[in-house]
Design a protein around this motif. Structure first.
Motif, short mmCIF file in Angstrom:
data_model
loop_
_atom_site.label_atom_id
_atom_site.label_comp_id
_atom_site.label_asym_id
_atom_site.label_seq_id
_atom_site.Cartn_x
_atom_site.Cartn_y
_atom_site.Cartn_z
N ILE A 265 -6.23 7.51 -12.51
CA ILE A 265 -7.05 6.08 -12.97
C ILE A 265 -8.47 5.48 -12.46
CG2 ILE A 265 -6.71 3.45 -12.58
CD1 ILE A 265 -3.27 4.12 -12.46
N ALA A 266 -9.03 5.66 -13.37
CA ALA A 266 -10.64 5.03 -13.13
C ALA A 266 -10.61 4.07 -12.44
CB ALA A 266 -11.51 5.16 -14.24
N TYR A 267 -9.94 3.39 -13.17
CA TYR A 267 -10.25 1.84 -11.75
C TYR A 267 -8.58 0.64 -12.99
CZ TYR A 267 -11.82 -0.95 -16.27
OH TYR A 267 -12.13 -1.47 -17.55
N VAL A 268 -8.23 -0.15 -11.85
CA VAL A 268 -7.32 -1.33 -12.26
C VAL A 268 -8.20 -2.40 -11.19
CG1 VAL A 268 -5.27 -2.12 -11.90
CG2 VAL A 268 -5.42 0.29 -11.26
N ASP A 269 -8.29 -2.77 -12.51
CA ASP A 269 -8.67 -4.28 -12.58
C ASP A 269 -7.84 -5.82 -12.17
OD1 ASP A 269 -10.17 -7.07 -12.54
OD2 ASP A 269 -11.93 -6.14 -13.32
N LEU A 270 -7.55 -6.32 -11.24
CA LEU A 270 -6.42 -7.36 -10.73
C LEU A 270 -7.16 -8.31 -10.70
CD1 LEU A 270 -4.82 -4.77 -8.91
CD2 LEU A 270 -3.82 -5.96 -10.63
N THR A 271 -8.37 -9.27 -10.59
CA THR A 271 -9.16 -9.70 -10.44
C THR A 271 -8.42 -11.15 -11.39
OG1 THR A 271 -11.05 -9.57 -11.48
CG2 THR A 271 -10.66 -11.19 -11.02
N VAL A 272 -7.43 -11.37 -11.64
CA VAL A 272 -6.57 -11.86 -12.49
C VAL A 272 -5.32 -10.99 -12.60
CG1 VAL A 272 -5.49 -13.45 -14.43
CG2 VAL A 272 -8.30 -13.22 -13.72
N PRO A 273 -4.58 -10.95 -11.65
CA PRO A 273 -2.96 -10.41 -11.21
C PRO A 273 -1.86 -10.05 -12.76
CG PRO A 273 -3.14 -11.51 -10.19
CD PRO A 273 -4.42 -12.16 -10.45
N GLY B 151 -17.63 -12.13 -1.72
CA GLY B 151 -16.13 -12.39 -1.78
C GLY B 151 -15.36 -11.34 -2.84
N ARG B 152 -16.09 -10.90 -3.23
CA ARG B 152 -15.78 -9.37 -3.72
C ARG B 152 -15.57 -8.42 -3.53
NH1 ARG B 152 -14.15 -12.84 -8.42
NH2 ARG B 152 -15.90 -13.33 -9.57
N ILE B 153 -13.67 -7.67 -3.18
CA ILE B 153 -13.53 -6.98 -2.81
C ILE B 153 -13.55 -5.31 -4.24
CG2 ILE B 153 -11.63 -6.44 -0.95
CD1 ILE B 153 -11.29 -9.66 -1.09
N VAL B 154 -13.59 -4.33 -3.53
CA VAL B 154 -12.77 -3.54 -4.25
C VAL B 154 -12.88 -2.21 -3.23
CG1 VAL B 154 -13.77 -1.43 -5.98
CG2 VAL B 154 -14.39 -3.86 -6.40
N VAL B 155 -11.02 -1.71 -3.99
CA VAL B 155 -10.81 -0.47 -2.54
C VAL B 155 -11.21 0.76 -3.13
CG1 VAL B 155 -9.19 0.25 -2.36
CG2 VAL B 155 -8.81 -2.95 -1.85
N VAL B 156 -11.47 1.26 -3.17
CA VAL B 156 -11.93 2.81 -3.55
C VAL B 156 -11.35 3.95 -3.00
CG1 VAL B 156 -13.68 4.17 -4.34
CG2 VAL B 156 -14.46 2.24 -3.68
N LEU B 157 -10.38 4.69 -4.35
CA LEU B 157 -9.57 5.49 -3.51
C LEU B 157 -9.91 6.81 -3.46
CD1 LEU B 157 -6.80 4.36 -6.05
CD2 LEU B 157 -7.11 3.64 -3.51
N LYS B 158 -9.48 7.62 -2.54
CA LYS B 158 -10.49 8.74 -2.04
C LYS B 158 -10.35 9.74 -3.51
CE LYS B 158 -9.82 10.05 2.20
NZ LYS B 158 -11.49 9.91 2.94
N ASP B 159 -9.45 9.80 -4.63
CA ASP B 159 -9.50 10.55 -5.91
C ASP B 159 -10.71 9.96 -6.47
OD1 ASP B 159 -8.61 8.17 -6.72
OD2 ASP B 159 -6.76 9.38 -7.40
N GLY B 160 -11.37 8.87 -6.69
CA GLY B 160 -12.69 8.35 -6.68
C GLY B 160 -12.27 7.15 -7.90
N GLY B 161 -11.26 6.18 -8.17
CA GLY B 161 -10.25 5.34 -8.82
C GLY B 161 -11.05 4.35 -7.49
N GLU B 162 -10.28 3.50 -8.47
CA GLU B 162 -10.74 1.64 -7.78
C GLU B 162 -10.04 0.71 -7.97
OE1 GLU B 162 -14.64 0.26 -9.70
OE2 GLU B 162 -15.58 1.81 -7.91
N LEU B 163 -9.54 -0.46 -7.08
CA LEU B 163 -8.71 -1.17 -7.24
C LEU B 163 -9.93 -2.72 -7.70
CD1 LEU B 163 -5.73 -0.32 -5.41
CD2 LEU B 163 -5.98 0.32 -7.27
N ARG B 164 -10.31 -3.04 -8.27
CA ARG B 164 -11.16 -4.39 -8.21
C ARG B 164 -10.35 -5.77 -8.23
NH1 ARG B 164 -14.75 -1.90 -13.25
NH2 ARG B 164 -14.84 -0.24 -12.54
N GLY C 67 0.62 -1.52 0.24
CA GLY C 67 -0.25 -0.13 0.23
C GLY C 67 0.95 1.35 0.18
N GLU C 68 2.44 1.19 -0.15
CA GLU C 68 2.76 2.34 0.24
C GLU C 68 3.05 2.69 -1.25
OE1 GLU C 68 4.45 3.82 2.59
OE2 GLU C 68 4.04 2.66 4.02
N GLY C 69 2.47 4.22 -1.60
CA GLY C 69 2.74 4.87 -2.54
C GLY C 69 1.28 4.47 -3.07
N LEU C 70 0.25 4.10 -2.86
CA LEU C 70 -1.20 4.06 -3.49
C LEU C 70 -2.34 4.72 -2.07
CD1 LEU C 70 -3.50 0.37 -2.07
CD2 LEU C 70 -2.38 1.91 -4.14
N PRO C 71 -2.82 6.16 -3.87
CA PRO C 71 -3.04 6.75 -3.00
C PRO C 71 -4.86 6.71 -2.14
CG PRO C 71 -3.88 6.84 -5.39
CD PRO C 71 -2.91 5.39 -4.60
#
Length: 181
Positions: free
Chosen positions: A165-173, A124-137, A109-113
Motif C-alpha cells: 500500500i502506498a497510502y490509505v486516505d481515511l479523511t472520510v472513513p 490538525g492534519r494527521i498522517v501515520v507514516v509506516l516503516k515500509d513507506g505506506g501512509e495512513l492519512r 493498531g494490532e495488525g498494522l505494520p
C-alpha cells in the motif's frame, strides 16, 4: 509559619515535569510534599535535529538529544511551533497525540505494520507514516479510533493479497481511498 504552602505548590507546578503538587504542614517544623510527574508519551520533532519530550496532554517536558527518548514514538510537526519546556503544544497538535496513545495502549493498531513516525500539522492534519513507506492519512482528529480500525482492516486485506500500500486516505472513513504500489 511564615512559609506559604500555596507559593511552594505554585513554584513546583511551574517545573515542566510536575503534574500535581500538594504541600502540607506538619507541626512543629515539617513540610510534606507530594508530587505526581508527567510521563513522556512521545518525542516531538519540530525541525531537523531538534527533539522534545511531550506528555499526553501536550505539555512540553524538555529538549533532548539522542539516544535519550529513542524508545518513544516520533511525532513530527509541520507548521510553526516554538516549544518551551513547561509550555503547551497548540491544540491541533495535542489532538494528534491521541494517535500515539491509542497505538501505545494497543487499543487499535494490532495488525498494522511498524509505525515510523506520526506527522501532525498545526492545522490538525494527521498522517501515520509506516516503516515500509505506506501512509495512513487520517485527516483531523475526529473519530481517530474508528479511522485506525478501518485502516487496520484495509491493510490486513491488502497484505493478505500480497499488495503493497502506498497510502490509505481515511479523511472520510466511510469512503476510504487506497492507492496500491
Amino acid at each position: 509559619l511564615k512559609l506559604s504552602t500555596r507559593a511552594i505548590e505554585e513554584g513546583l507546578l511551574s517545573l515542566p515535569y510536575v503534574r500535581t503538587a500538594e504541600v502540607y504542614r506538619r507541626f512543629p517544623d515539617t513540610l510534606d510534599i507530594r508530587l505526581v510527574e508527567y510521563e513522556p508519551l512521545a518525542r516531538l520533532q519540530v525541525k531537523e535535529g531538534e527533539t522534545w519530550l511531550v506528555a499526553e496532554n501536550g505539555r512540553i517536558l524538555e529538549k533532548v538529544t539522542p539516544p535519550r527518548g529513542l524508545d518513544l514514538p516520533l511525532v513530527a510537526v509541520t507548521g510553526s511551533v516554538a516549544p518551551v519546556a513547561g509550555g503547551m503544544l497548540p491544540a491541533a497538535v495535542t489532538e494528534g497525540l491521541a494517535v500515539v496513545a491509542m497505538l501505545e495502549a494497543g487499543t487499535v493498531g494490532e495488525g498494522l505494520p511498524t509505525v515510523e513516525r506520526i506527522v501532525v500539522s498545526t492545522a490538525g492534519r494527521i498522517v501515520v507514516v509506516l516503516k515500509d513507506g505506506g501512509e495512513l492519512r487520517l485527516g483531523d482528529s475526529t473519530g481517530l479510533q474508528h479511522k485506525l480500525m478501518v485502516a487496520v482492516d484495509i491493510i490486513e486485506r491488502y497484505l493478505r493479497d500480497g499488495k503493497q500500500i502506498a497510502y490509505v486516505d481515511l479523511t472520510v472513513p466511510e469512503r476510504a481511498a487506497v492507492k496500491v504500489e
